[in-house]
Design a protein around this motif. Structure first.
Motif, mmCIF file in Angstrom:
data_model
loop_
_atom_site.group_PDB
_atom_site.id
_atom_site.type_symbol
_atom_site.label_atom_id
_atom_site.label_comp_id
_atom_site.label_asym_id
_atom_site.label_seq_id
_atom_site.Cartn_x
_atom_site.Cartn_y
_atom_site.Cartn_z
ATOM 1 N N GLN A 8 -8.668 4.472 -46.448
ATOM 2 C CA GLN A 8 -9.957 3.555 -46.294
ATOM 3 C C GLN A 8 -10.185 3.175 -44.885
ATOM 4 O OE1 GLN A 8 -10.662 0.448 -49.172
ATOM 5 N NE2 GLN A 8 -12.715 2.118 -49.616
ATOM 6 N N GLY A 9 -11.083 2.977 -44.411
ATOM 7 C CA GLY A 9 -10.975 2.399 -42.629
ATOM 8 C C GLY A 9 -10.574 3.306 -41.785
ATOM 9 N N ILE A 10 -11.079 4.432 -42.252
ATOM 10 C CA ILE A 10 -11.134 5.508 -40.654
ATOM 11 C C ILE A 10 -12.642 5.871 -39.606
ATOM 12 C CG2 ILE A 10 -10.380 8.291 -40.220
ATOM 13 C CD1 ILE A 10 -7.921 7.003 -40.715
ATOM 14 N N GLU A 11 -12.474 5.846 -38.560
ATOM 15 C CA GLU A 11 -13.766 5.747 -38.229
ATOM 16 C C GLU A 11 -13.941 6.579 -37.781
ATOM 17 O OE1 GLU A 11 -14.760 1.518 -37.163
ATOM 18 O OE2 GLU A 11 -12.962 2.427 -36.096
ATOM 19 N N VAL A 12 -14.700 7.543 -36.400
ATOM 20 C CA VAL A 12 -15.042 9.164 -36.045
ATOM 21 C C VAL A 12 -15.641 9.000 -35.083
ATOM 22 C CG1 VAL A 12 -17.063 9.702 -37.790
ATOM 23 C CG2 VAL A 12 -15.660 11.264 -36.265
ATOM 24 N N ASN A 13 -15.553 8.733 -33.667
ATOM 25 C CA ASN A 13 -16.355 8.809 -32.581
ATOM 26 C C ASN A 13 -17.987 9.247 -32.442
ATOM 27 O OD1 ASN A 13 -16.320 10.886 -31.560
ATOM 28 N ND2 ASN A 13 -14.394 10.894 -30.779
ATOM 29 N N GLY A 14 -18.650 8.591 -32.007
ATOM 30 C CA GLY A 14 -20.204 8.814 -31.988
ATOM 31 C C GLY A 14 -20.495 10.016 -30.886
ATOM 32 N N GLN A 15 -19.495 10.230 -30.566
ATOM 33 C CA GLN A 15 -19.935 11.825 -29.741
ATOM 34 C C GLN A 15 -19.785 13.328 -30.709
ATOM 35 O OE1 GLN A 15 -17.163 12.211 -27.194
ATOM 36 N NE2 GLN A 15 -18.086 13.534 -25.725
ATOM 37 N N LEU A 35 -29.185 10.632 -41.869
ATOM 38 C CA LEU A 35 -27.265 8.987 -40.517
ATOM 39 C C LEU A 35 -28.058 8.529 -40.819
ATOM 40 C CD1 LEU A 35 -26.882 11.695 -37.441
ATOM 41 C CD2 LEU A 35 -25.668 10.769 -39.307
ATOM 42 N N LEU A 36 -29.575 7.737 -40.677
ATOM 43 C CA LEU A 36 -30.008 6.535 -41.143
ATOM 44 C C LEU A 36 -29.742 6.141 -42.696
ATOM 45 C CD1 LEU A 36 -32.978 6.773 -38.819
ATOM 46 C CD2 LEU A 36 -31.036 5.591 -38.365
ATOM 47 N N GLU A 37 -30.357 7.022 -43.185
ATOM 48 C CA GLU A 37 -30.308 6.370 -44.953
ATOM 49 C C GLU A 37 -28.151 5.896 -45.255
ATOM 50 O OE1 GLU A 37 -33.387 9.772 -47.025
ATOM 51 O OE2 GLU A 37 -31.018 9.722 -47.358
ATOM 52 N N ASN A 38 -27.341 6.363 -44.601
ATOM 53 C CA ASN A 38 -25.910 5.599 -43.990
ATOM 54 C C ASN A 38 -25.122 4.843 -43.625
ATOM 55 O OD1 ASN A 38 -24.855 7.608 -47.098
ATOM 56 N ND2 ASN A 38 -26.563 8.985 -45.712
ATOM 57 N N GLU A 39 -26.573 4.589 -43.055
ATOM 58 C CA GLU A 39 -26.203 3.414 -41.926
ATOM 59 C C GLU A 39 -25.201 3.697 -40.503
ATOM 60 O OE1 GLU A 39 -24.568 0.101 -44.886
ATOM 61 O OE2 GLU A 39 -26.529 -0.263 -45.962
ATOM 62 N N GLU A 54 -19.571 6.716 -27.377
ATOM 63 C CA GLU A 54 -18.598 6.192 -26.986
ATOM 64 C C GLU A 54 -18.178 5.342 -28.311
ATOM 65 O OE1 GLU A 54 -20.868 4.720 -24.558
ATOM 66 O OE2 GLU A 54 -19.540 6.512 -24.080
ATOM 67 N N LYS A 55 -19.043 4.798 -29.606
ATOM 68 C CA LYS A 55 -18.635 3.986 -30.161
ATOM 69 C C LYS A 55 -18.451 4.605 -31.486
ATOM 70 C CE LYS A 55 -21.466 1.125 -33.600
ATOM 71 N NZ LYS A 55 -22.560 0.317 -33.834
ATOM 72 N N TRP A 56 -17.615 3.523 -32.708
ATOM 73 C CA TRP A 56 -17.189 4.591 -33.743
ATOM 74 C C TRP A 56 -17.438 3.973 -35.180
ATOM 75 C CZ3 TRP A 56 -12.427 7.321 -33.031
ATOM 76 C CH2 TRP A 56 -12.244 7.255 -31.446
ATOM 77 N N TYR A 57 -17.878 4.877 -35.403
ATOM 78 C CA TYR A 57 -19.055 4.853 -37.197
ATOM 79 C C TYR A 57 -17.947 5.443 -37.950
ATOM 80 C CZ TYR A 57 -22.458 5.033 -33.483
ATOM 81 O OH TYR A 57 -23.540 4.822 -32.827
ATOM 82 N N SER A 58 -18.096 5.090 -39.902
ATOM 83 C CA SER A 58 -17.274 5.026 -41.055
ATOM 84 C C SER A 58 -17.311 5.852 -40.924
ATOM 85 C CB SER A 58 -17.937 3.918 -41.855
ATOM 86 O OG SER A 58 -18.705 4.510 -43.005
ATOM 87 N N ASN A 112 -10.769 12.592 -32.170
ATOM 88 C CA ASN A 112 -11.719 11.924 -32.621
ATOM 89 C C ASN A 112 -11.893 10.762 -33.843
ATOM 90 O OD1 ASN A 112 -13.648 13.296 -30.350
ATOM 91 N ND2 ASN A 112 -12.437 14.939 -31.219
ATOM 92 N N HIS A 113 -10.892 11.074 -34.300
ATOM 93 C CA HIS A 113 -11.274 10.223 -35.667
ATOM 94 C C HIS A 113 -10.184 8.914 -35.011
ATOM 95 C CE1 HIS A 113 -12.312 13.106 -37.223
ATOM 96 N NE2 HIS A 113 -12.815 11.945 -38.779
ATOM 97 N N ARG A 114 -10.772 7.786 -35.645
ATOM 98 C CA ARG A 114 -8.816 6.293 -35.259
ATOM 99 C C ARG A 114 -9.284 5.754 -36.835
ATOM 100 N NH1 ARG A 114 -12.352 1.557 -30.852
ATOM 101 N NH2 ARG A 114 -13.409 0.647 -33.395
ATOM 102 N N LYS A 115 -7.996 5.056 -36.445
ATOM 103 C CA LYS A 115 -7.696 3.438 -37.929
ATOM 104 C C LYS A 115 -7.219 2.399 -37.202
ATOM 105 C CE LYS A 115 -5.334 2.842 -42.243
ATOM 106 N NZ LYS A 115 -3.771 3.020 -43.375
ATOM 107 N N GLY A 116 -7.496 1.026 -37.493
ATOM 108 C CA GLY A 116 -7.238 0.401 -36.935
ATOM 109 C C GLY A 116 -7.558 0.093 -35.210
ATOM 110 N N ASN A 117 -8.729 0.769 -34.847
ATOM 111 C CA ASN A 117 -8.943 0.947 -33.027
ATOM 112 C C ASN A 117 -7.779 1.493 -32.381
ATOM 113 O OD1 ASN A 117 -10.571 -1.208 -33.697
ATOM 114 N ND2 ASN A 117 -10.111 -2.743 -33.303
ATOM 115 N N ILE A 118 -7.317 2.457 -33.468
ATOM 116 C CA ILE A 118 -6.468 3.748 -32.534
ATOM 117 C C ILE A 118 -6.889 4.576 -32.621
ATOM 118 C CG2 ILE A 118 -4.019 4.282 -32.224
ATOM 119 C CD1 ILE A 118 -3.145 0.927 -32.607
ATOM 120 N N ALA A 119 -7.123 5.706 -31.279
ATOM 121 C CA ALA A 119 -7.216 7.064 -31.881
ATOM 122 C C ALA A 119 -5.867 7.495 -33.121
ATOM 123 C CB ALA A 119 -6.929 7.698 -30.989
#
Ligand SMILES: [Zn+2]
Length: 198
Positions: A8-15, A35-39, A54-58, A112-119
């Motif tokens: 859990q807690g992994i994010e992927v960048n908007g690009q 995408l919108l249906e999944n927020e 440059e934003k990160w998404y779940s 292109n993925h990060r956890k706890g704000n760190i790529a």
């Protein structure tokens, strides 16, 4: 298993996330809806979607979007989205031939993925952090063949798309085949294996 996060807690960048929109080609409004249906992203006028590169998404939400696309539109779109990944995600600068191109997928994946704000990959230190699985690389000696075992939460067809674009970047005639004698995530396995030849 495809569509289920390893952690859990992994994010992927908007690009990278934007590849879904790109993969739908002329049907961008449909991609936007998934995408919108999944927020993920914000709705803008005309059924369009705003995704900030440059934003990160779940990652969990992004995988859910993949899952509903597979169910409602079919797996072939996942292949198209995979093909669009290399045009969207960041890749390391040392890619110069088919071998380095296939090798770079795992590095790019972690960049292109990060956890706890760190790529999960830092190009300055070369440090890779676990949490999302891998894109394997194994060159067959004296043959123009690479075997890539992909153990990650993304769908089978999507990975075949990514590998296909990266292989064809340098070798027009490259072929990417799913090794059907190995486990497949479509059947609930943890990984799929692809054979790249040229
Ligand atoms: Zn598979």
């Amino acid at each position: 298993m495809q569509f289920k996060t390893f952690e859990q807690g992994i994010e992927v960048n908007g690009q990278t996330v934007y590849a879904i929109v790109d993969g739908f080609k002329l049907f961008k409004a449909i991609a936007a809806r998934f995408l919108l249906e999944n927020e993920i992203g914000e709705e803008v006028e005309g059924g369009d979607i705003k995704i900030i590169p440059e934003k990160w998404y779940s990652q969990e939400a992004w995988l859910k979007a993949f899952e509903s696309i597979a169910k409602k539109v079919g797996e072939s779109v996942l292949f198209q989205i995979g093909l669009a990944i290399p045009e969207n995600a960041k890749f390391p600068p040392w890619v110069k031939d088919i071998e380095s191109a296939i090798k770079s997928i795992d590095i790019a994946y972690h960049m292109n993925h990060r956890k706890g704000n760190i790529a999960l990959f830092d190009p300055n230190t070369g440090k890779m952090t676990e949490g999302i699985g891998h894109y394997g690389f194994e060159k067959v000696k004296n043959e123009n063949i690479i075997v890539s075992e992909c153990e990650n939460p993304y769908p089978c067809e999507f990975d075949r798309g990514i590998i296909t674009t990266m292989a064809k970047k340098f070798e027009d005639r490259a072929k990417v085949l799913h090794d059907d004698s190995k486990p497949c995530r479509k059947n609930g396995a943890e990984s799929c294996t692809y054979i790249i030849s040229w």
